[in-house]
Design a protein around this motif. Structure first.
Motif, PDB file in Angstrom:
ATOM      1  N   PRO A 104       0.858  -1.250  -0.139  1.00  0.00           N
ATOM      2  CA  PRO A 104      -0.003  -0.059  -0.165  1.00  0.00           C
ATOM      3  C   PRO A 104       0.849   1.289   0.126  1.00  0.00           C
ATOM      4  N   GLY A 105       0.545   2.187  -1.043  1.00  0.00           N
ATOM      5  CA  GLY A 105       1.038   3.513  -1.040  1.00  0.00           C
ATOM      6  C   GLY A 105       2.573   3.420  -1.603  1.00  0.00           C
ATOM      7  N   GLU A 106       3.025   2.407  -2.086  1.00  0.00           N
ATOM      8  CA  GLU A 106       4.198   2.251  -3.006  1.00  0.00           C
ATOM      9  C   GLU A 106       3.688   2.082  -4.568  1.00  0.00           C
ATOM     10  N   LYS A 107       5.038   2.338  -5.253  1.00  0.00           N
ATOM     11  CA  LYS A 107       4.640   2.564  -6.618  1.00  0.00           C
ATOM     12  C   LYS A 107       5.084   1.306  -7.342  1.00  0.00           C
ATOM     13  N   LEU A 108       4.188   1.266  -8.544  1.00  0.00           N
ATOM     14  CA  LEU A 108       4.426   0.031  -9.288  1.00  0.00           C
ATOM     15  C   LEU A 108       4.288   0.364 -10.781  1.00  0.00           C
ATOM     16  N   ILE A 123      -6.429  -1.720  -6.782  1.00  0.00           N
ATOM     17  CA  ILE A 123      -7.683  -1.206  -5.853  1.00  0.00           C
ATOM     18  C   ILE A 123      -7.256  -1.916  -4.486  1.00  0.00           C
ATOM     19  N   ILE A 124      -7.219  -3.421  -4.855  1.00  0.00           N
ATOM     20  CA  ILE A 124      -7.198  -4.101  -3.438  1.00  0.00           C
ATOM     21  C   ILE A 124      -5.926  -3.621  -2.668  1.00  0.00           C
ATOM     22  N   ASN A 125      -4.985  -3.725  -3.185  1.00  0.00           N
ATOM     23  CA  ASN A 125      -3.340  -3.543  -2.690  1.00  0.00           C
ATOM     24  C   ASN A 125      -3.206  -2.105  -2.201  1.00  0.00           C
ATOM     25  N   GLY A 126      -3.641  -1.018  -2.954  1.00  0.00           N
ATOM     26  CA  GLY A 126      -3.475   0.248  -2.594  1.00  0.00           C
ATOM     27  C   GLY A 126      -2.177   0.944  -3.119  1.00  0.00           C
ATOM     28  N   VAL A 127      -1.554   0.316  -4.209  1.00  0.00           N
ATOM     29  CA  VAL A 127      -0.293   0.745  -4.802  1.00  0.00           C
ATOM     30  C   VAL A 127      -0.890   2.029  -5.828  1.00  0.00           C
ATOM     31  N   GLU A 128       0.357   2.541  -5.693  1.00  0.00           N
ATOM     32  CA  GLU A 128       0.184   3.827  -6.673  1.00  0.00           C
ATOM     33  C   GLU A 128       0.738   3.322  -8.010  1.00  0.00           C
ATOM     34  N   ASP A 150      10.371   2.831 -23.040  1.00  0.00           N
ATOM     35  CA  ASP A 150       9.184   3.307 -22.297  1.00  0.00           C
ATOM     36  C   ASP A 150       9.415   3.279 -20.839  1.00  0.00           C
ATOM     37  N   VAL A 151       9.764   1.881 -20.579  1.00  0.00           N
ATOM     38  CA  VAL A 151       9.990   1.437 -19.069  1.00  0.00           C
ATOM     39  C   VAL A 151      11.274   2.170 -18.618  1.00  0.00           C
ATOM     40  N   ARG A 152      12.287   2.504 -19.141  1.00  0.00           N
ATOM     41  CA  ARG A 152      13.481   3.006 -18.631  1.00  0.00           C
ATOM     42  C   ARG A 152      13.097   4.576 -18.219  1.00  0.00           C
ATOM     43  N   ALA A 153      12.250   5.349 -19.211  1.00  0.00           N
ATOM     44  CA  ALA A 153      11.788   6.593 -18.905  1.00  0.00           C
ATOM     45  C   ALA A 153      11.025   6.719 -17.583  1.00  0.00           C
ATOM     46  N   ARG A 154       9.970   5.727 -17.529  1.00  0.00           N
ATOM     47  CA  ARG A 154       9.100   5.875 -16.325  1.00  0.00           C
ATOM     48  C   ARG A 154      10.229   5.586 -14.906  1.00  0.00           C
ATOM     49  N   LEU A 155      10.955   4.648 -15.161  1.00  0.00           N
ATOM     50  CA  LEU A 155      11.669   4.454 -13.881  1.00  0.00           C
ATOM     51  C   LEU A 155      12.681   5.613 -13.724  1.00  0.00           C
ATOM     52  N   ARG A 156      13.117   6.415 -14.675  1.00  0.00           N
ATOM     53  CA  ARG A 156      13.879   7.612 -14.118  1.00  0.00           C
ATOM     54  C   ARG A 156      13.256   8.537 -13.725  1.00  0.00           C
ATOM     55  N   GLU A 157      11.677   8.689 -14.067  1.00  0.00           N
ATOM     56  CA  GLU A 157      10.804   9.618 -13.342  1.00  0.00           C
ATOM     57  C   GLU A 157      10.212   9.380 -12.100  1.00  0.00           C
ATOM     58  N   HIS A 158      10.437   7.896 -11.680  1.00  0.00           N
ATOM     59  CA  HIS A 158      10.016   7.140 -10.537  1.00  0.00           C
ATOM     60  C   HIS A 158      10.795   6.375 -10.122  1.00  0.00           C
ATOM     61  N   PRO A 159      12.066   6.881  -9.467  1.00  0.00           N
ATOM     62  CA  PRO A 159      13.039   5.924  -8.971  1.00  0.00           C
ATOM     63  C   PRO A 159      12.733   5.101  -7.633  1.00  0.00           C
ATOM     64  N   ASP A 160      11.763   5.561  -7.158  1.00  0.00           N
ATOM     65  CA  ASP A 160      11.161   4.910  -6.106  1.00  0.00           C
ATOM     66  C   ASP A 160      10.126   3.679  -6.310  1.00  0.00           C
ATOM     67  N   ALA A 161       9.924   3.426  -7.594  1.00  0.00           N
ATOM     68  CA  ALA A 161       9.103   2.245  -7.994  1.00  0.00           C
ATOM     69  C   ALA A 161       9.602   0.921  -7.499  1.00  0.00           C
ATOM     70  N   LYS A 162       8.900   0.092  -7.134  1.00  0.00           N
ATOM     71  CA  LYS A 162       9.304  -1.058  -6.613  1.00  0.00           C
ATOM     72  C   LYS A 162       9.405  -2.133  -7.633  1.00  0.00           C
ATOM     73  N   GLY A 163       9.032  -2.156  -8.958  1.00  0.00           N
ATOM     74  CA  GLY A 163       8.865  -3.008  -9.978  1.00  0.00           C
ATOM     75  C   GLY A 163       8.158  -2.672 -10.940  1.00  0.00           C
ATOM     76  N   MET A 164       8.010  -3.788 -11.886  1.00  0.00           N
ATOM     77  CA  MET A 164       7.298  -3.416 -13.290  1.00  0.00           C
ATOM     78  C   MET A 164       6.579  -4.611 -13.259  1.00  0.00           C
TER      79      MET A 164
END
Length: 487
Positions: A104-108, A123-128, A150-164
């Protein structure tokens, strides 16, 4: 490992040999209490094979390790370090996988062309969710998987993302560059989950697209009932590397999964693995040649556009599953949904999928000369009689950018928060509190928390007038829409 062994099937055979009498579930007691009228239709062996894993196929301590042995054989067969069976379909398996990577609250990072099960997991997990938009094919009006850049660009924008989470193959058989996406994720030291629901067959023939485990994905979820030989709801987790703990994955599955796992699912998963190891190459080779014959003959028919390897040559997808027969029928003056309904009503065949533009048929190792002939004859008859099909109001297909909606509120907050049902014309500019999902293929056009636009609403309502089935919405007719309440 000895792949002639089938631990679950062997345990079931031994259960029958012993003649055990069970005084616990299931209440039909291996068919003794089944209504004969039901058994006449589904077969008594279905009930005889419906046995508890604990105090049935194995003892309460699981001392024989029947399921563990079957899972180890599966992992060895597909080149994974671990495999876990799931009896609730990949809809639940994907939720489990996502919960194993982000909380919950973490980025994916998520492919936005995701099935409704993925949005449900958000919705269930509450991830962003950090949406990675697919590569849109305007001419075919179809979404192909996103690319590594596309994935590299989003990871640069969101370095705190936990995975893909990557979806490949799509419902239409187009495939991602899994290794490229895995490299992008691993460069940021985050895991890649692959929703490979349509790809259970991929490990067993070199003429098929790349298998996720071979392309360095960390966790791959497959639906064996889709392109394999197990019954409905048969799903498997495949895991490698150390970015996702197998213990965490098992705990999350225990949290979400059923405590009454189906022995029918376990047994057919076990048997399918043996079949593929021993005979899979030959069976799939025959299926591949059959699919190419079908595709070539369909291309000879007027008004049809058959999709194939040209999507790779055009740079729209990394690979294509040739066992997917995807046919655009707009040249006949009808939609794919109309074509599917006509084929069912007049030829008694059920195609695998349909949408505004096309139909699809999956060819598997189960097809034979008779099913090949029937499919070709049925589609030929459709072409000949297409002008007799009543024309429906046109669907207002949107431009690709129109489908990239603003995420204004977290999906969980929008779905569970205060909401109201408003007339559709008053929903423009409001934040959705529900999924609005043309089904099939089941990819939500609007997810909770997204801002509804006039263009998207026009597309959806024109689709309803044409014959869309809408899943997720409180009002499937879309005369009203559920939106978040104003402050």
């Amino acid at each position: 490992m000895d792949h002639s062994r089938v631990p679950v099937l062997e345990a079931l055979q031994e259960f029958r040999r012993r003649g055990d009498v069970a005084y616990g579930p299931p209440g039909h007691k291996q068919g003794r209490g089944a209504d004969p009228r039901v058994a006449e239709i589904v077969g008594m062996d279905v009930f005889r094979s419906d046995v508890l894993s604990l105090n049935g196929l194995d003892d309460r301590r699981q001392s024989q390790g029947m399921l563990q042995q079957a899972e180890e054989l599966m992992a060895d067969a597909v080149g994974a370090e671990h495999a876990f069976f799931s009896t609730c379909g990949s809809s639940l398996s994907v939720k489990t996988a996502m919960c194993s990577v982000a909380g919950p609250g973490e980025k994916l990072l998520l492919s936005r062309n995701a099935h409704k099960a993925v949005i449900s997991a958000v919705i269930i997990n509450g991830v962003e969710p950090v949406w990675v938009h697919p590569k849109f094919d305007t001419e075919r009006h179809i979404a192909h998987p996103p690319e590594p850049d596309d994935v590299r660009a989003r990871l640069r924008e969101h370095p705190d993302a936990k995975g893909m989470l990557l979806i490949t193959p799509t419902d239409w058989g187009t495939c991602a560059d899994i290794r490229g996406v895995a490299d992008a994720c691993h460069a940021s030291d985050v895991p890649l989950i692959v929703d490979e629901a349509w790809g259970a067959h991929l490990p067993f023939h070199p003429g098929l697209p790349t298998w996720g485990m071979d392309a360095d994905a960390d966790l791959v979820v497959t639906s064996v009932h889709k392109m394999g030989g197990a019954i409905e709801q048969s799903s498997v987790f495949h895991l490698q590397h150390d970015r996702i703990s197998p213990d965490v994955l098992k705990q999350r599955e225990d949290l979400l999964g059923t405590t009454s796992a189906s022995s029918l699912v376990y047994a057919t998963l076990d048997g399918w693995r043996r079949q593929m190891v021993e005979q899979g190459h030959g069976l799939l080779d025959t299926a591949l040649h059959r699919a190419e014959r079908i595709r070539a003959r369909l291309r000879e028919l007027p008004g049809l556009r058959v999709m194939g390897g040209e999507v790779i040559e055009e740079g729209l997808a990394a690979e294509f599953d040739p066992l997917k027969i995807v046919v655009d029928v707009r040249g006949l003056g009808i939609s794919g949904m109309q074509a599917a309904e006509w084929l069912r009503a007049h030829c008694h065949i059920d195609v695998g999928g349909s949408d505004t533009c096309r139909i699809s048929a999956s060819i598997t190792h189960a097809d034979d000369d008779e099913t090949e002939k029937l499919l070709l004859e049925s589609v030929r008859t459709l072409v000949e009689r297409a002008d007799t099909i009543e024309r429906q109001p046109a669907v207002h297909l949107p431009e690709p950018h129109v489908l990239e909606l603003e995420q204004a509120v977290l999906p969980r907050d929008a779905f569970f928060g205060p909401a109201e049902q408003v007339p559709a014309e008053r929903a423009v500019g409001r934040v959705a509190a529900e999924m609005i999902c043309p089904y099939p293929p089941g990819v939500p056009v609007v997810a909770p928390g997204e801002v509804i636009t006039a263009e998207v609403l026009d597309y959806l309502r024109s689709g309803v007038a044409h014959g869309f089935l809408i899943a997720g919405a409180a009002d499937p007719a879309l005369e009203t829409v559920r939106v978040t309440a104003r402050p």
